[in-house]
Write a protein that holds these residues in place. Structure first.
Motif, PDB file in Angstrom:
ATOM      1  N   LYS B  43       0.827  -1.201   0.000  1.00 41.74           N
ATOM      2  CA  LYS B  43       0.000   0.000   0.000  1.00 41.74           C
ATOM      3  C   LYS B  43       0.872   1.267   0.000  1.00 41.74           C
ATOM      4  O   LYS B  43       1.783   1.400   0.820  1.00 41.74           O
ATOM      5  CB  LYS B  43      -0.881  -0.004   1.250  1.00 41.74           C
ATOM      6  CG  LYS B  43      -2.004   1.000   1.206  1.00 41.74           C
ATOM      7  CD  LYS B  43      -2.975   0.699   2.360  1.00 41.74           C
ATOM      8  CE  LYS B  43      -4.062   1.738   2.449  1.00 41.74           C
ATOM      9  NZ  LYS B  43      -3.621   3.068   2.801  1.00 41.74           N
ATOM     10  N   ASP B  44       0.577   2.143  -0.950  1.00 42.03           N
ATOM     11  CA  ASP B  44       1.210   3.473  -1.028  1.00 42.03           C
ATOM     12  C   ASP B  44       2.690   3.460  -1.365  1.00 42.03           C
ATOM     13  O   ASP B  44       3.355   4.496  -1.312  1.00 42.03           O
ATOM     14  CB  ASP B  44       0.995   4.268   0.278  1.00 42.03           C
ATOM     15  CG  ASP B  44      -0.489   4.577   0.505  1.00 42.03           C
ATOM     16  OD1 ASP B  44      -1.234   4.614  -0.494  1.00 42.03           O
ATOM     17  OD2 ASP B  44      -0.883   4.762   1.671  1.00 42.03           O
ATOM     18  N   ILE B  45       3.231   2.319  -1.722  1.00 44.70           N
ATOM     19  CA  ILE B  45       4.621   2.310  -2.189  1.00 44.70           C
ATOM     20  C   ILE B  45       4.599   2.761  -3.653  1.00 44.70           C
ATOM     21  O   ILE B  45       3.790   2.281  -4.443  1.00 44.70           O
ATOM     22  CB  ILE B  45       5.252   0.914  -2.051  1.00 44.70           C
ATOM     23  CG1 ILE B  45       5.306   0.539  -0.563  1.00 44.70           C
ATOM     24  CG2 ILE B  45       6.644   0.874  -2.688  1.00 44.70           C
ATOM     25  CD1 ILE B  45       5.806  -0.848  -0.283  1.00 44.70           C
ATOM     26  N   LEU B  46       5.484   3.716  -3.961  1.00 44.10           N
ATOM     27  CA  LEU B  46       5.413   4.359  -5.283  1.00 44.10           C
ATOM     28  C   LEU B  46       6.656   4.077  -6.118  1.00 44.10           C
ATOM     29  O   LEU B  46       7.755   3.877  -5.586  1.00 44.10           O
ATOM     30  CB  LEU B  46       5.257   5.881  -5.113  1.00 44.10           C
ATOM     31  CG  LEU B  46       3.985   6.341  -4.391  1.00 44.10           C
ATOM     32  CD1 LEU B  46       4.046   7.848  -4.167  1.00 44.10           C
ATOM     33  CD2 LEU B  46       2.735   5.949  -5.165  1.00 44.10           C
ATOM     34  N   VAL B  47       6.447   4.048  -7.438  1.00 45.34           N
ATOM     35  CA  VAL B  47       7.577   4.014  -8.358  1.00 45.34           C
ATOM     36  C   VAL B  47       8.193   5.421  -8.348  1.00 45.34           C
ATOM     37  O   VAL B  47       7.475   6.415  -8.462  1.00 45.34           O
ATOM     38  CB  VAL B  47       7.102   3.662  -9.783  1.00 45.34           C
ATOM     39  CG1 VAL B  47       8.263   3.756 -10.768  1.00 45.34           C
ATOM     40  CG2 VAL B  47       6.462   2.277  -9.803  1.00 45.34           C
ATOM     41  N   THR B 150       3.532   6.225 -10.159  1.00 45.15           N
ATOM     42  CA  THR B 150       2.654   5.065 -10.283  1.00 45.15           C
ATOM     43  C   THR B 150       2.812   4.219  -9.023  1.00 45.15           C
ATOM     44  O   THR B 150       3.926   4.110  -8.485  1.00 45.15           O
ATOM     45  CB  THR B 150       3.081   4.212 -11.503  1.00 45.15           C
ATOM     46  OG1 THR B 150       3.237   5.079 -12.618  1.00 45.15           O
ATOM     47  CG2 THR B 150       2.055   3.137 -11.808  1.00 45.15           C
ATOM     48  N   THR B 151       1.720   3.621  -8.559  1.00 48.55           N
ATOM     49  CA  THR B 151       1.890   2.744  -7.387  1.00 48.55           C
ATOM     50  C   THR B 151       2.579   1.469  -7.836  1.00 48.55           C
ATOM     51  O   THR B 151       2.431   1.026  -8.981  1.00 48.55           O
ATOM     52  CB  THR B 151       0.542   2.374  -6.743  1.00 48.55           C
ATOM     53  OG1 THR B 151      -0.237   1.654  -7.703  1.00 48.55           O
ATOM     54  CG2 THR B 151      -0.215   3.599  -6.279  1.00 48.55           C
ATOM     55  N   LEU B 152       3.333   0.892  -6.915  1.00 54.53           N
ATOM     56  CA  LEU B 152       4.017  -0.364  -7.205  1.00 54.53           C
ATOM     57  C   LEU B 152       2.975  -1.439  -7.526  1.00 54.53           C
ATOM     58  O   LEU B 152       3.181  -2.299  -8.381  1.00 54.53           O
ATOM     59  CB  LEU B 152       4.867  -0.781  -5.990  1.00 54.53           C
ATOM     60  CG  LEU B 152       5.877  -1.893  -6.229  1.00 54.53           C
ATOM     61  CD1 LEU B 152       6.959  -1.445  -7.196  1.00 54.53           C
ATOM     62  CD2 LEU B 152       6.491  -2.353  -4.912  1.00 54.53           C
ATOM     63  N   VAL B 153       1.845  -1.357  -6.838  1.00 56.54           N
ATOM     64  CA  VAL B 153       0.752  -2.310  -7.048  1.00 56.54           C
ATOM     65  C   VAL B 153       0.305  -2.302  -8.504  1.00 56.54           C
ATOM     66  O   VAL B 153       0.132  -3.346  -9.131  1.00 56.54           O
ATOM     67  CB  VAL B 153      -0.425  -1.983  -6.097  1.00 56.54           C
ATOM     68  CG1 VAL B 153      -1.671  -2.748  -6.491  1.00 56.54           C
ATOM     69  CG2 VAL B 153      -0.042  -2.265  -4.649  1.00 56.54           C
ATOM     70  N   GLU B 154       0.178  -1.096  -9.052  1.00 56.43           N
ATOM     71  CA  GLU B 154      -0.266  -0.999 -10.438  1.00 56.43           C
ATOM     72  C   GLU B 154       0.834  -1.464 -11.400  1.00 56.43           C
ATOM     73  O   GLU B 154       0.579  -2.147 -12.385  1.00 56.43           O
ATOM     74  CB  GLU B 154      -0.681   0.448 -10.743  1.00 56.43           C
ATOM     75  CG  GLU B 154      -1.382   0.580 -12.075  1.00 56.43           C
ATOM     76  CD  GLU B 154      -1.501   2.031 -12.522  1.00 56.43           C
ATOM     77  OE1 GLU B 154      -1.578   2.916 -11.648  1.00 56.43           O
ATOM     78  OE2 GLU B 154      -1.499   2.267 -13.739  1.00 56.43           O
ATOM     79  N   ALA B 155       2.048  -1.096 -11.073  1.00 52.75           N
ATOM     80  CA  ALA B 155       3.154  -1.411 -11.980  1.00 52.75           C
ATOM     81  C   ALA B 155       3.352  -2.913 -12.149  1.00 52.75           C
ATOM     82  O   ALA B 155       3.755  -3.375 -13.205  1.00 52.75           O
ATOM     83  CB  ALA B 155       4.434  -0.754 -11.468  1.00 52.75           C
TER      84      ALA B 155
END
Lengths: 338, 809
Positions: B43-47, B150-155
């Motif tokens: 959660k909330d980890i970002l590229v 971009t969120t890591l989740v999405e990436a």
């Protein structure tokens, strides 16, 4: 070295004699003979000390054993012989004569009490009762139940085994083959018994527990009949309607195989407690290979079988918090069950 | 086994919501142990992108970076100096949890800190911290095209449901240990048609080989290794896998290693078919032999452990010796590493029994072994290997350098003839045959008329009942109506032993006794304390504790062992009993199994204070009283207590002190032993002086019970009572006096009973004691005169005096 051994052997002979002769045999443990040996120990070269020390200690232990036997003998000999045919001891006043305790202190074990209850319900439903064995063989534990030799499914049962290869049953299904041979068709039998799994003990796990196995074989027995029979049992046991569900499960001796879950009955719930499901048994339609093994033709007959876990039901019924209480022998626990 | 719903969704449509799907899986496929939303831990980890990079002025190993995480540009200090401007990284901001610690008891939540004097706003994640792999040395450079912010989740498609399945529920389903197989079932339980990837159904043509590397295979153990295929690849570049692949593996619990190992593992995850990669240049002579090991052959495994290979383990060897433990784990001597140029890929099938034996013998339960143990289909090998080779990018651009070497075994297509009506009859269902067939077709089981064609991956379908399971499971057991069977009204036979046990439980609990259940196992130590021989006891070879090492031959020691702790709890006196089975090596039945004796054990104990206050005599009589109460309540009137000198006669004799021990006899049958415990046993178990017990055999008791019921008509005429006291010498027992006296009264016309009133001894060693009996007497036909009565009594007294040398006083 041999000189030292001789020393010990001499002392041993001497002290053994003394054990027999002395009234206070225990005094030789504090006597000069042993003390001298220990003294000698410190004068030996370091390399010899360990071995000599061990020898002195083993002599000392041997003597302690002999002294104990002698002391016990003395104590036993002081015991007065009783007239085993008499109803009470001589000179006992009336109010101190032997008598049974008052009923309110008595108790039945909750497991055996509930087992009686469960058996009673099944007897009323037309089932015979046959208690299961506590030491059995590989054939009844696995082979007769369609577990091929070395089949990995055997690993799902952490069985205890004796040195001779006898098995402490991990399920009461060990009795299926026996009762299907013993009873005439239609076969209706429940088999309560003690089961064992090599498992660490905690508040919800025990290595020793109880199951009630059941089999029903007849012409035209269906999976629907199995569900109906089990529901009828649980409703009788809990004295109210129950909700159930099933989950597929693999047991080599049934096909289809299921796990049977019931919703915690309302009457047993604490106020505000949310709904919960409990796995109460494995069940299924008896595998044709299991029927063939007892010469029942699976094209003509079908049947179902189940294995009910008793501890969990009893814990649910009384709200018992720790499974370890059952085998604890603790009267604080046991005397609550009348 | 972990299942990724995202991977499942690549293979089939999922129309149910997550919760409904989990419920459906539980009720129609397999037990769900646990399910987690993977996105929670990211959660909330970002590229983020590196926009400035410089070394730390005060620390050799640290790099100082300004990153753009899409929200703002901030400084982060990292333990990696190698990052360059333009690199993308995962930024774990202060306040967020390091994903690898998300499920720990104490998750690591980041704070804004100063590292050697410089501000660091959170962390740039390594593979290990992100729970994508093992590398902890450097920051993971992201290979995503997505912009910073971009969120890591999405990436990396991390919005996934990870479902943990209880393996036991799929013991028979090798296919479900691959995502394709699991997805097929997920389709089936939603009544959706599943279609496998075409390569899974047909054999894909093998890509052309440049034949630049020689390779040969000798399979000497076809029975336990029905298929062994190998292929050589050249020009391999070993590197890190694409991060997406790493996450696919790590989310289902498989550790990413490098592009080659990850590729083989990916196919294993998808199909259930394990593969193994060897370093070609470490396979001596490029010649693989599949065989049993030679005596004493050793192998160091990939995990560094050295084993002496079990003689029945399938061993993969080169010309020098073992290079892998077939189907279980590779050897360190042929392991691929960063310098590897050429590889051999093995795709083989191993017999489940053989793999199980090897796994058990060596205590290794690898991902591969777990799958082979379910019995994978040999037909998978060729398909999976061909498919893997047709994607050169997955193998780091390697070239196929040999043909596929080795023979595939052919698997005969199995057909089951099925009567759909019969299936309904077994289930108690009423399902149209079209629906039944559709349920099967959904999961690619082809039906034609009354025939069902078993797909190669389904090795669990053999008989029509298996097909019935399939149909009822896929359509939902909850759709089967619960019915009650019809039965005859024949009365159930009641087992006499069972009745006796229940009666005893009621009788003893009404007599203030407490029923215990104790373990069937006893310790050597306990047996030593009570001085019982362990020789006849069965020893449990895998006991979890020394406390349970031996199967007990008597219940008494286990009961005695519970006395002290209850006294300590404040119970001054107690009567404890247990009903249970005992075993002894000395008693073997016709079925060659140990005879199971059904025993009742009972102990009574009063601590010193209670004994003095409430019990005047010896504990022996207290226990005997319980026994007599039981007998009379069970309708057993004729029994005797007999001295037994021979300790060997009964296993439990040794528990009791010889001077206070009696054998319990009914007619000629010995029922058990009653007595006070030896000094040694009492001392060993901290029992008070006032303690005693008995153990009796319940099968014998049951068999003797029915015979001895009798009834005495009620007296119609008044009777009288007389107390008679005999001075009795020591050698004459109480029972002799009573029976002798009774014998001399008995007369068909009389109704009489005798019971003990008192036993008096002047001092402990008196040569005589005075025994007082109360006689109650009536005549069946008339009221007796006192003369008549006196005559009867006097005559009986005289004869008794004479026969036993007594004196009435």
């Amino acid at each position: 070295m041999s000189q030292k051994n001789n020393d010990i052997d001499d002392v041993r002979k001497e002290l053994k004699k003394k054990v027999n002769e002395l009234e206070d045999a225990r005094s030789i443990l504090r006597g000069p003979e042993l003390r001298d040996l220990f003294k000698k120990l410190s004068s030996l070269p370091t390399s010899d000390r360990a071995k000599f020390g061990q020898e002195i200690n083993s002599l000392k232990n041997e003597l302690i054993g002999l002294i104990q036997v002698k002391e016990e003998k003395t104590l036993e000999s002081e015991i007065i012989t009783l007239d085993i045919t008499a109803p009470f001891s001589a000179n006992v006043p009336e109010d101190k004569k032997p008598r049974i305790l008052s009923a309110e202190r008595g108790s039945k074990h909750p497991i055996s009490m509930e087992l009686e209850n469960i058996k009673d319900i099944f007897v009323r439903m037309g089932f015979n009762v046959e208690e299961s064995r506590q030491l059995d063989d590989d054939y009844h534990m696995f082979t007769s139940l369609n577990f091929p030799k070395d089949h990995p499914a055997r690993d799902d049962y952490d069985t205890f085994m004796t040195e001779e290869g006898l098995i402490l049953p991990a399920h009461t299904s060990t009795m299926q083959n026996r009762v299907m041979k013993k009873y005439q068709l239609p076969v209706r039998v429940v088999m309560p018994g003690r089961t064992f799994r090599n498992e660490d003990v905690d508040t919800t796990h025990e290595h020793t527990f109880h199951q009630v196995e059941g089999v029903y074989v007849d012409k035209g027995v269906t999976l629907g009949d199995m569900l109906g029979t089990l529901v009828a049992f649980f409703e009788e046991y809990f004295g109210q309607q129950i909700e159930y569900k099933t989950q597929p499960f693999f047991f080599p001796f049934v096909e289809p195989g299921l796990e049977f879950l019931i919703k915690k009955p309302e009457a047993l719930k604490k106020p505000g407690e949310s709904e919960s499901w409990m796995e109460v048994m494995g069940c299924g339609m008896i595998h044709p290979n299991v029927l063939k093994e007892v010469n029942i033709n699976p094209d003509k007959y079908s049947g179902f079988a189940w294995g009910l876990g008793v501890e969990r039901m009893v814990m649910l019924k009384y709200g018992i918090e720790d499974i370890r209480h059952f085998m604890s022998g603790n009267l604080d626990f046991l005397r609550q069950f009348k | 086994m972990k299942v990724s719903l995202n991977i499942i969704k690549q293979l089939t449509r999922v129309k149910l919501g997550n919760n409904e799907l989990l419920t459906r899986i539980n009720s129609r496929l397999a037990e769900v142990e646990d399910a987690e939303n993977l996105a929670d831990k990211y959660k909330d980890i970002l590229v983020a992108e590196i926009i400035e990079a410089k070394p730390h002025p005060d620390a050799d190993k640290l790099g100082v970076y300004v990153i753009d995480n899409g929200i703002k540009k901030i400084q982060v200090v990292a333990g990696d100096k190698t990052l360059k401007v333009g690199n993308k990284v995962a930024h774990i901001a202060p306040g967020l949890t390091v994903p690898a610690t998300f499920y720990d008891d104490e998750p690591f939540v980041l704070k804004k800190v100063k590292l050697r004097g410089l501000d660091s706003n959170g962390m740039l994640g390594s593979a290990k911290e992100l729970d994508f792999g093992d590398d902890h040395d450097k920051v993971l450079k992201l290979d995503t095209d997505k912009p910073a912010g971009t969120t890591l989740v999405e990436a990396y498609e991390l919005d996934d449901l990870i479902i943990d399945i209880e393996n036991k529920t799929l013991t028979h389903r090798p296919d479900c240990f691959g995502m394709i197989g699991f997805a097929r079932e997920v389709a089936g339980i939603q009544d959706l048609q599943f279609t496998s990837p075409s390569w899974f159904l047909e054999t894909v043509k093998t890509p052309k080989s440049n034949n630049s590397l020689k390779l040969s295979v000798n399979n000497e153990v076809l029975k336990v290794c029905p298929t062994y295929l190998a292929v050589a690849l050249s020009d391999v570049t070993i590197k890190q896998s694409p991060i997406q692949l790493m996450t696919y593996l790590s989310r289902v619990g498989v550790r990413p290693i490098n592009n080659i190992v990850d590729m083989t593992n990916y196919y294993m995850v998808m199909t259930g078919q394990p593969m193994h990669a060897f370093d070609y240049d470490k396979v001596n002579n490029a010649n693989i032999t599949v065989r049993y090991p030679k005596k004493g052959e050793k192998l160091t495994l990939l995990d560094g452990k050295e084993i002496e290979i079990h003689k029945k383990a399938v061993t993969i060897c080169d010309d020098k010796g073992p290079i892998a433990l077939g189907g279980v784990m590779g050897g360190a001597n042929s392991e691929i590493n960063n310098d590897t140029k050429n590889i051999v890929i093995e795709c083989a099938n191993f017999d489940m029994y053989s793999i199980r034996a090897t796994s058990m013998k060596h205590g290794i339960f690898s991902d591969a072994a777990t799958r082979f143990m379910r019995g994978q289909s040999p037909a998978l090998c060729e398909k999976v290997l061909s498919e893997a080779l047709s994607h050169p990018a997955d193998t780091g651009g390697a070239k196929v350098a040999s043909k596929i070497i080795g023979d595939s075994s052919t698997q005969k297509t199995q057909e089951i003839s099925v009567k759909y009506e019969k299936i309904n009859n077994l289930l108690g269902a009423d399902m149209a045959s079209e629906e039944q067939k559709r349920r099967l077709t959904n999961v690619e089981i082809i039906t034609s008329g009354n025939k069902v064609v078993v797909p190669y991956w389904r090795r669990d379908l053999n008989i029509w009942q298996d097909v019935a399971e399939e149909i009822s499971r896929l359509s939902g057991y909850d759709n089967i109506k619960a019915t009650l069977p019809t039965r005859d009204i024949k009365a159930v036979d009641i087992d006499g032993l069972e009745v006796v046990k229940q009666k005893i439980r009621s009788l003893l609990s009404s007599a203030g006794a407490n029923e215990l259940l104790t373990y069937s196992g006893v310790s050597h130590k306990l047996m030593e304390k009570v001085n019982l021989n362990i020789k006849p006891l069965y020893r449990i070879r895998n006991s979890i504790s020394p406390d349970l090492e031996f199967m007990r031959a008597s219940l008494l020691p286990s009961l005695m062992d519970k006395i002290h702790l209850n006294h300590k709890r404040g119970y001054g006196e107690m009567a404890l009993f247990e009903i249970g089975k005992t075993h002894s090596k000395d008693l073997i039945g016709e079925d060659l199994l140990p005879v199971e004796l059904e025993r009742l054990s009972f102990v009574f104990s009063a601590d010193d204070k209670t004994a003095v206050a409430h019990y005047g005599g010896d504990a022996f009589y207290q226990v005997k009283t319980y026994l007599e109460y039981l007998f009379s309540s069970l309708g057993i009137d004729e029994y005797n207590f007999v001295e037994e000198k021979d300790v060997k006669i009964s296993y439990v004799n040794g528990l009791f002190t010889p001077k206070r021990r009696a054998k319990i006899m009914i007619d000629d049958n010995s029922l058990g032993v009653v007595g006070e415990f030896t000094h040694r046993a009492r001392k060993g178990l901290k029992l008070p002086d006032f303690s005693a017990g008995f153990e009796i055999d319940l099968k014998t008791l049951t068999s003797l019970r029915d015979k001895s019921r009798s009834y005495y008509p009620l007296p119609r005429f008044p009777g009288t009572e007389h107390d008679i006291t005999f001075e009795t010498p020591r050698e004459v027992s109480f029972e002799q006096v009573r029976t002798q006296f009774e014998k001399n009264i008995i007369d068909d016309e009389l109704i009489m009973s005798i019971w003990p009133i008192d036993i008096y001894q002047k001092y402990v060693d008196s040569p005589t004691s005075n025994i007082t009996l109360r006689l109650s007497l009536a005549n069946k036909e008339k009221t007796m005169s006192s003369e008549e009565i006196n005559k009867i009594v006097d005559r009986a007294v005289k004869t008794t005096e004479k026969k036993l040398s007594l004196k009435r006083i």
